[in-house]
Design an enzyme around this catalytic site. Structure first.
Site, PDB file in Angstrom:
ATOM      1  N   SER A 298     -22.923-129.857 -94.634  1.00  0.00           N
ATOM      2  CA  SER A 298     -21.828-129.731 -95.608  1.00  0.00           C
ATOM      3  C   SER A 298     -21.294-131.131 -95.877  1.00  0.00           C
ATOM      4  O   SER A 298     -21.465-132.040 -95.050  1.00  0.00           O
ATOM      5  CB  SER A 298     -20.720-128.869 -94.992  1.00  0.00           C
ATOM      6  OG  SER A 298     -19.507-129.044 -95.702  1.00  0.00           O
TER       7      SER A 298
ATOM      8  N   TYR B 276     -15.444-125.942 -87.723  1.00  0.00           N
ATOM      9  CA  TYR B 276     -16.475-126.026 -88.772  1.00  0.00           C
ATOM     10  C   TYR B 276     -16.864-127.482 -89.027  1.00  0.00           C
ATOM     11  O   TYR B 276     -18.049-127.840 -88.979  1.00  0.00           O
ATOM     12  CB  TYR B 276     -15.947-125.383 -90.062  1.00  0.00           C
ATOM     13  CG  TYR B 276     -16.919-125.374 -91.217  1.00  0.00           C
ATOM     14  CD1 TYR B 276     -17.982-124.466 -91.259  1.00  0.00           C
ATOM     15  CD2 TYR B 276     -16.788-126.274 -92.286  1.00  0.00           C
ATOM     16  CE1 TYR B 276     -18.874-124.451 -92.331  1.00  0.00           C
ATOM     17  CE2 TYR B 276     -17.672-126.259 -93.357  1.00  0.00           C
ATOM     18  CZ  TYR B 276     -18.714-125.345 -93.376  1.00  0.00           C
ATOM     19  OH  TYR B 276     -19.598-125.330 -94.432  1.00  0.00           O
TER      20      TYR B 276
HETATM   21  P1  NAD Z   1     -22.818-117.031 -97.133  1.00  0.00           P
HETATM   22  O1  NAD Z   1     -21.643-116.547 -96.340  1.00  0.00           O
HETATM   23  O2  NAD Z   1     -22.948-116.627 -98.547  1.00  0.00           O
HETATM   24  O3  NAD Z   1     -24.180-116.658 -96.364  1.00  0.00           O
HETATM   25  C1  NAD Z   1     -24.307-116.918 -95.000  1.00  0.00           C
HETATM   26  C2  NAD Z   1     -25.574-116.272 -94.485  1.00  0.00           C
HETATM   27  O4  NAD Z   1     -25.632-116.497 -93.072  1.00  0.00           O
HETATM   28  C3  NAD Z   1     -25.605-114.770 -94.688  1.00  0.00           C
HETATM   29  O5  NAD Z   1     -26.938-114.372 -94.946  1.00  0.00           O
HETATM   30  C4  NAD Z   1     -25.134-114.221 -93.341  1.00  0.00           C
HETATM   31  O6  NAD Z   1     -25.617-112.916 -93.086  1.00  0.00           O
HETATM   32  C5  NAD Z   1     -25.780-115.241 -92.404  1.00  0.00           C
HETATM   33  N1  NAD Z   1     -25.157-115.330 -91.089  1.00  0.00           N
HETATM   34  C6  NAD Z   1     -23.849-115.530 -90.785  1.00  0.00           C
HETATM   35  N2  NAD Z   1     -23.694-115.551 -89.457  1.00  0.00           N
HETATM   36  C7  NAD Z   1     -24.922-115.371 -88.907  1.00  0.00           C
HETATM   37  C8  NAD Z   1     -25.405-115.308 -87.588  1.00  0.00           C
HETATM   38  N3  NAD Z   1     -24.585-115.407 -86.548  1.00  0.00           N
HETATM   39  N4  NAD Z   1     -26.728-115.135 -87.388  1.00  0.00           N
HETATM   40  C9  NAD Z   1     -27.573-115.021 -88.439  1.00  0.00           C
HETATM   41  N5  NAD Z   1     -27.169-115.063 -89.716  1.00  0.00           N
HETATM   42  C10 NAD Z   1     -25.856-115.234 -89.937  1.00  0.00           C
HETATM   43  O7  NAD Z   1     -22.772-118.620 -96.990  1.00  0.00           O
HETATM   44  P2  NAD Z   1     -23.448-119.770 -97.876  1.00  0.00           P
HETATM   45  O8  NAD Z   1     -22.409-120.317 -98.767  1.00  0.00           O
HETATM   46  O9  NAD Z   1     -24.735-119.323 -98.449  1.00  0.00           O
HETATM   47  O10 NAD Z   1     -23.668-120.869 -96.730  1.00  0.00           O
HETATM   48  C11 NAD Z   1     -24.950-121.185 -96.186  1.00  0.00           C
HETATM   49  C12 NAD Z   1     -24.843-122.514 -95.462  1.00  0.00           C
HETATM   50  O11 NAD Z   1     -24.400-123.521 -96.374  1.00  0.00           O
HETATM   51  C13 NAD Z   1     -23.836-122.519 -94.304  1.00  0.00           C
HETATM   52  O12 NAD Z   1     -24.364-123.257 -93.220  1.00  0.00           O
HETATM   53  C14 NAD Z   1     -22.636-123.218 -94.877  1.00  0.00           C
HETATM   54  O13 NAD Z   1     -21.855-123.868 -93.905  1.00  0.00           O
HETATM   55  C15 NAD Z   1     -23.306-124.210 -95.815  1.00  0.00           C
HETATM   56  N6  NAD Z   1     -22.410-124.680 -96.883  1.00  0.00           N
HETATM   57  C16 NAD Z   1     -21.976-123.839 -97.864  1.00  0.00           C
HETATM   58  C17 NAD Z   1     -21.121-124.336 -98.845  1.00  0.00           C
HETATM   59  C18 NAD Z   1     -20.617-123.494 -99.976  1.00  0.00           C
HETATM   60  O14 NAD Z   1     -19.809-124.020-100.768  1.00  0.00           O
HETATM   61  N7  NAD Z   1     -21.021-122.241-100.130  1.00  0.00           N
HETATM   62  C19 NAD Z   1     -20.720-125.668 -98.809  1.00  0.00           C
HETATM   63  C20 NAD Z   1     -21.166-126.485 -97.785  1.00  0.00           C
HETATM   64  C21 NAD Z   1     -22.016-125.981 -96.827  1.00  0.00           C
END
Ligand code: NAD
Length: 286
Positions: free
Chosen positions: A158, A171
């Site tokens: 991130s 986080y």
């Molecule tokens: P999301 O919440 O839409 O999806 C998260 C996914 O992870 C889902 O499929 C969920 O079922 C799975 N998950 C959660 N906990 C789990 C566990 N304990 N074991 C297995 N699977 C698990 O989130 P996203 O926005 O797609 O985020 C994905 C990655 O990108 C994350 O690491 C997040 O920190 C990072 N990220 C997202 C953003 C954003 O703006 N969306 C920004 C920076 C970083």
């Protein structure tokens, strides 16, 4: 566990690679899985999330729209036994593993003084410990394969591996930790031809950021921090992951690619353009 696969010489041909993407039932993980499946570089994609029914939906989507095989392996990446089983079952089914994307992540908006030890452990164990265990297990198999195309690990971090985020101490700590974990693994594994890199998204429109869809004030606040003036799409992150996982990135290891519309560029230093005078001014000076 040693994923020793004696029957397989481990040499992959184009289109025969196997990828595991953690947390790929929705959001960025799902977009990565679909991109990989469409790229024709992969024969099989493993979809993981805690719930098999959610993972199965993405498996069906891949099978319906591409020629790639796909299976769902449910598991909680905060649990060591689940991570080991995820990699074991992948190798058992497909006899190889070429690319691991550590994508699963969670966050919680909570002030430091209200953050319990359980909150800390919950977030650190999904966002930092899970990638460590999955990577350790995947590398055992990648080393056995000894494939000239090498193995590849991509950690989804991130912008908060760089930018501190108040109310999100566990986080931001996890994402900062992922950076050093990535660099250290990259250095340790360079001679094994296993590349380890990071993709660090800014604000992306996914369920994790549901507030940006529903809360106008929060959306406006976030947009002010993004020089490109828009929230990113999950496929814009997935495109970079696809590149880093491909042979086109064969000389990149230990790196972070930031995908944030410029959020990390000190947006307050941006310039305003005055259309009447054709002059550019430092932002806020007009
Ligand atoms: P999301 O919440 O839409 O999806 C998260 C996914 O992870 C889902 O499929 C969920 O079922 C799975 N998950 C959660 N906990 C789990 C566990 N304990 N074991 C297995 N699977 C698990 O989130 P996203 O926005 O797609 O985020 C994905 C990655 O990108 C994350 O690491 C997040 O920190 C990072 N990220 C997202 C953003 C954003 O703006 N969306 C920004 C920076 C970083």
């Amino acid at each position: 566990m040693n994923h020793n696969n004696k029957d397989n010489e481990g040499i992959s041909k184009s289109g025969e690679r196997v990828a595991v993407i953690t947390g790929s039932s929705r959001g960025i993980g799902r977009a990565i899985a679909l991109n990989f499946a469409k790229s024709k570089e992969y024969s099989s994609i493993v979809i993981n999330s805690r719930r098999i029914d959610e993972a199965e939906l993405v498996v069906q989507e891949i099978k319906k729209n591409t020629s790639c095989d796909s299976i769902a392996i449910p598991g909680d990446v905060s649990q060591e036994k689940d991570c080991i089983r995820l990699i074991d079952e992948t190798v058992g089914k497909f006899q190889r593993l070429d690319v691991l994307v550590n994508n699963a992540g969670i966050q919680k908006d909570i002030p430091l003084t209200e953050t319990t030890l359980q909150d800390w452990y919950n977030i650190i164990s999904v966002d930092l410990t899970g990638p460590f265990i999955c990577s350790r297990e995947a590398v055992k198999q990648m080393k056995v394969q000894n494939d000239p195309r090498g193995g590849c690990i991509i950690n989804i971090s991130s912008v908060h591996q760089i930018i501190p985020k108040p109310h999100y101490v566990p986080y931001a700590t996890s994402k900062g930790g992922i950076e050093m974990m990535t660099k250290t693994m990259a250095l340790e594994l360079a001679t094994d031809n296993i590349r380890v890199n990071i993709v660090a998204p800014g604000a992306i429109d996914t369920d994790m950021n549901i507030n940006l869809r529903t809360n106008v004030e929060e959306r406006e606040n976030t947009l002010r921090k993004i020089p490109m003036g828009r929230i990113g799409k999950d496929e814009e992150v997935a495109n970079v992951v696809e590149f880093l996982a491909s042979n086109k990135a064969s000389y990149i290891t230990g790196s972070t690619v930031i995908v944030d519309g410029g959020m990390t560029l000190y947006p307050s230093f941006a310039l305003d353009y005055d259309h009447n005078s054709n002059h550019i001014f430092p932002k806020g000076s007009m």
